[in-house]
Design a protein around this motif. Structure first.
Motif, PDB file in Angstrom:
ATOM      1  N   ALA A  73       0.899  -0.991   0.007  1.00  0.00           N
ATOM      2  CA  ALA A  73       0.042  -0.026   0.142  1.00  0.00           C
ATOM      3  C   ALA A  73       0.887   1.223  -0.058  1.00  0.00           C
ATOM      4  CB  ALA A  73      -0.919  -0.035   1.367  1.00  0.00           C
ATOM      5  N   PRO A  74       0.199   2.546  -0.495  1.00  0.00           N
ATOM      6  CA  PRO A  74       1.159   3.541  -0.196  1.00  0.00           C
ATOM      7  C   PRO A  74       1.653   4.017   0.989  1.00  0.00           C
ATOM      8  CG  PRO A  74      -0.665   3.869  -1.693  1.00  0.00           C
ATOM      9  CD  PRO A  74      -0.894   2.537  -0.912  1.00  0.00           C
ATOM     10  N   GLU A  75       2.765   4.438   1.176  1.00  0.00           N
ATOM     11  CA  GLU A  75       3.551   4.620   2.540  1.00  0.00           C
ATOM     12  C   GLU A  75       2.731   5.949   3.149  1.00  0.00           C
ATOM     13  OE1 GLU A  75       6.741   3.814  -0.376  1.00  0.00           O
ATOM     14  OE2 GLU A  75       5.242   5.253  -0.330  1.00  0.00           O
ATOM     15  N   LYS A  76       2.467   5.534   4.447  1.00  0.00           N
ATOM     16  CA  LYS A  76       1.758   7.081   5.197  1.00  0.00           C
ATOM     17  C   LYS A  76       2.968   7.470   6.013  1.00  0.00           C
ATOM     18  CE  LYS A  76      -2.712   4.920   5.708  1.00  0.00           C
ATOM     19  NZ  LYS A  76      -4.025   4.442   6.404  1.00  0.00           N
ATOM     20  N   GLN A  77       4.026   6.956   5.896  1.00  0.00           N
ATOM     21  CA  GLN A  77       5.330   7.679   6.784  1.00  0.00           C
ATOM     22  C   GLN A  77       6.554   7.005   6.172  1.00  0.00           C
ATOM     23  OE1 GLN A  77       4.078   6.573  10.672  1.00  0.00           O
ATOM     24  NE2 GLN A  77       4.555   4.416  10.284  1.00  0.00           N
ATOM     25  N   LEU A  78       7.648   7.738   6.562  1.00  0.00           N
ATOM     26  CA  LEU A  78       8.822   7.582   6.172  1.00  0.00           C
ATOM     27  C   LEU A  78       9.440   6.369   6.423  1.00  0.00           C
ATOM     28  CD1 LEU A  78      10.634  10.899   6.499  1.00  0.00           C
ATOM     29  CD2 LEU A  78      10.132   9.795   4.379  1.00  0.00           C
ATOM     30  N   SER A  79       9.146   5.689   7.669  1.00  0.00           N
ATOM     31  CA  SER A  79       9.398   4.691   8.070  1.00  0.00           C
ATOM     32  C   SER A  79       8.869   3.245   7.452  1.00  0.00           C
ATOM     33  CB  SER A  79       8.897   4.310   9.429  1.00  0.00           C
ATOM     34  OG  SER A  79       7.769   4.384   9.832  1.00  0.00           O
ATOM     35  N   ALA A  80       7.935   3.581   6.492  1.00  0.00           N
ATOM     36  CA  ALA A  80       7.176   2.321   5.930  1.00  0.00           C
ATOM     37  C   ALA A  80       7.775   2.307   4.415  1.00  0.00           C
ATOM     38  CB  ALA A  80       5.919   2.528   5.468  1.00  0.00           C
ATOM     39  N   ILE A  81       8.831   3.106   4.075  1.00  0.00           N
ATOM     40  CA  ILE A  81       9.420   3.084   2.745  1.00  0.00           C
ATOM     41  C   ILE A  81      10.131   1.435   2.660  1.00  0.00           C
ATOM     42  CG2 ILE A  81      11.389   3.744   1.260  1.00  0.00           C
ATOM     43  CD1 ILE A  81      10.450   6.766   2.073  1.00  0.00           C
ATOM     44  N   ASP A  82       9.851   0.814   1.629  1.00  0.00           N
ATOM     45  CA  ASP A  82      10.967  -0.287   1.548  1.00  0.00           C
ATOM     46  C   ASP A  82      11.421  -0.571   0.132  1.00  0.00           C
ATOM     47  OD1 ASP A  82      11.117  -3.399   1.685  1.00  0.00           O
ATOM     48  OD2 ASP A  82       9.993  -3.395  -0.188  1.00  0.00           O
ATOM     49  N   PRO A  83      12.486  -0.505  -0.337  1.00  0.00           N
ATOM     50  CA  PRO A  83      13.333  -0.043  -1.345  1.00  0.00           C
ATOM     51  C   PRO A  83      12.713  -1.054  -2.499  1.00  0.00           C
ATOM     52  CG  PRO A  83      14.875  -0.360   0.370  1.00  0.00           C
ATOM     53  CD  PRO A  83      13.394  -0.749   1.020  1.00  0.00           C
ATOM     54  N   ALA A  84      12.511  -2.337  -2.133  1.00  0.00           N
ATOM     55  CA  ALA A  84      12.027  -3.212  -3.461  1.00  0.00           C
ATOM     56  C   ALA A  84      10.668  -2.681  -3.689  1.00  0.00           C
ATOM     57  CB  ALA A  84      11.665  -4.731  -2.748  1.00  0.00           C
ATOM     58  N   THR A  85       9.728  -2.475  -3.000  1.00  0.00           N
ATOM     59  CA  THR A  85       8.338  -1.868  -3.171  1.00  0.00           C
ATOM     60  C   THR A  85       8.696  -0.452  -4.266  1.00  0.00           C
ATOM     61  OG1 THR A  85       7.458  -2.727  -1.262  1.00  0.00           O
ATOM     62  CG2 THR A  85       6.311  -1.077  -2.378  1.00  0.00           C
ATOM     63  N   MET A  86       9.442   0.250  -3.545  1.00  0.00           N
ATOM     64  CA  MET A  86       9.586   1.626  -4.550  1.00  0.00           C
ATOM     65  C   MET A  86      10.129   1.369  -5.722  1.00  0.00           C
ATOM     66  SD  MET A  86      11.759   4.939  -3.438  1.00  0.00           S
ATOM     67  CE  MET A  86      10.494   5.871  -2.232  1.00  0.00           C
ATOM     68  N   ILE A 131       0.507  17.196   2.492  1.00  0.00           N
ATOM     69  CA  ILE A 131       0.464  16.595   3.461  1.00  0.00           C
ATOM     70  C   ILE A 131       1.248  15.323   3.679  1.00  0.00           C
ATOM     71  CG2 ILE A 131      -2.012  16.854   3.384  1.00  0.00           C
ATOM     72  CD1 ILE A 131      -2.576  14.153   1.847  1.00  0.00           C
ATOM     73  N   GLY A 132       2.228  15.190   2.637  1.00  0.00           N
ATOM     74  CA  GLY A 132       3.118  14.005   2.597  1.00  0.00           C
ATOM     75  C   GLY A 132       2.691  12.686   2.257  1.00  0.00           C
ATOM     76  N   GLY A 133       3.471  11.743   2.801  1.00  0.00           N
ATOM     77  CA  GLY A 133       2.954  10.401   2.476  1.00  0.00           C
ATOM     78  C   GLY A 133       3.031  10.099   1.178  1.00  0.00           C
ATOM     79  N   TRP A 134       2.574   8.719   0.846  1.00  0.00           N
ATOM     80  CA  TRP A 134       2.535   8.224  -0.679  1.00  0.00           C
ATOM     81  C   TRP A 134       3.859   8.166  -1.315  1.00  0.00           C
ATOM     82  CZ3 TRP A 134      -2.458   8.034  -3.459  1.00  0.00           C
ATOM     83  CH2 TRP A 134      -3.526   7.628  -2.642  1.00  0.00           C
ATOM     84  N   HIS A 135       4.925   8.133  -0.807  1.00  0.00           N
ATOM     85  CA  HIS A 135       6.244   8.616  -1.199  1.00  0.00           C
ATOM     86  C   HIS A 135       6.849   7.978  -2.501  1.00  0.00           C
ATOM     87  CE1 HIS A 135       6.958  10.670   2.542  1.00  0.00           C
ATOM     88  NE2 HIS A 135       6.590   9.443   3.355  1.00  0.00           N
TER      89      HIS A 135
END
Length: 221
Positions: A73-86, A131-135
């Motif tokens: 799912a789209p990231e709601k915060q920076l800590s949710a960033i996953d390199p493979a997903t991105m 609003i940020g998120g969805w990086h």
């Protein structure tokens, strides 16, 4: 009668745009992963399918993208960033669509007006992000907007009447937005298609390389 090409025609917006173009008298060629095996993350697949097209097409609409890979799912915060997903989001939304765009010089008429609409999203606007998120999704669309802008510059040298623009369709009621219910509501794919076709028909060469919404209003980068 114009010859049109819709890439991503199995999706809700792509299918509706193809139908709208036909209703306006166009001869429409459609491509999709489901019907034609077009996998934009596979260079050989893109070369096979896009290389098999004849053209020229006076109108091209590219409606390819993912919000997130299956199971993510789209990231709601920076800590949710996953390199493979991105990387997967960029592979589809940016690199894959850029590869499609690389075929435009061969598919567009050298003389006379042509227009290419590339589906992006308002959330790809850096200036409009409050609003940020969805990086991953935001960044992939911002990068795609840069590809569109650069393509306009190059096409302007060889195809002087060609127009290409990044287009935001609004929030459209498709499987893509399922579970997302904005306060302003959603539009039907059919309404979105009419709006997008109106915008593509109205764009001038001076607007090539720009970023516009479904009403033709310019969106900040």
């Amino acid at each position: 009668m114009i010859d049109a090409l819709v890439i991503g025609a199995s999706g809700g917006i792509g299918r509706a745009v193809a139908d709208e173009m036909r209703a306006r008298g166009g001869r429409v060629t459609t491509l999709s992963r489901a019907a034609d095996g077009l996998d934009v993350t596979d260079a050989d697949s893109v070369a096979r399918v896009m290389g098999g097209l004849e053209g020229p097409f006076q109108t091209i609409f590219i409606s390819v993208g993912i919000l997130a890979p299956d199971g993510a799912a789209p990231e709601k915060q920076l800590s949710a960033i996953d390199p493979a997903t991105m990387a997967r989001v960029f592979a589809v939304n940016t690199i894959g669509v850029a590869h499609l765009i690389s075929y435009l010089p061969r598919l567009l008429p050298k003389r006379g007006r042509s227009v290419t609409g590339v589906l992006t999203a308002r959330v790809g606007s850096i200036g409009d992000n409050r609003i940020g998120g969805w990086h991953s999704y935001r960044a992939s669309k911002a990068a795609l907007n840069q590809i569109v802008h650069g393509a306009a510059i190059e096409l302007g040298r060889s195809h002087r009447e060609a127009v290409i623009a990044a287009l935001h369709p609004g929030t459209v009621a498709t499987s893509f937005t399922q579970g997302y219910d904005p306060k302003h509501g959603k539009v039907t794919p059919e309404d979105a298609a009419r709006n997008l076709c109106d915008v593509m028909e109205s764009l001038t060469q001076a607007q090539s390389g720009g970023f516009y919404d479904y009403a033709g209003t310019e969106i900040p980068w």
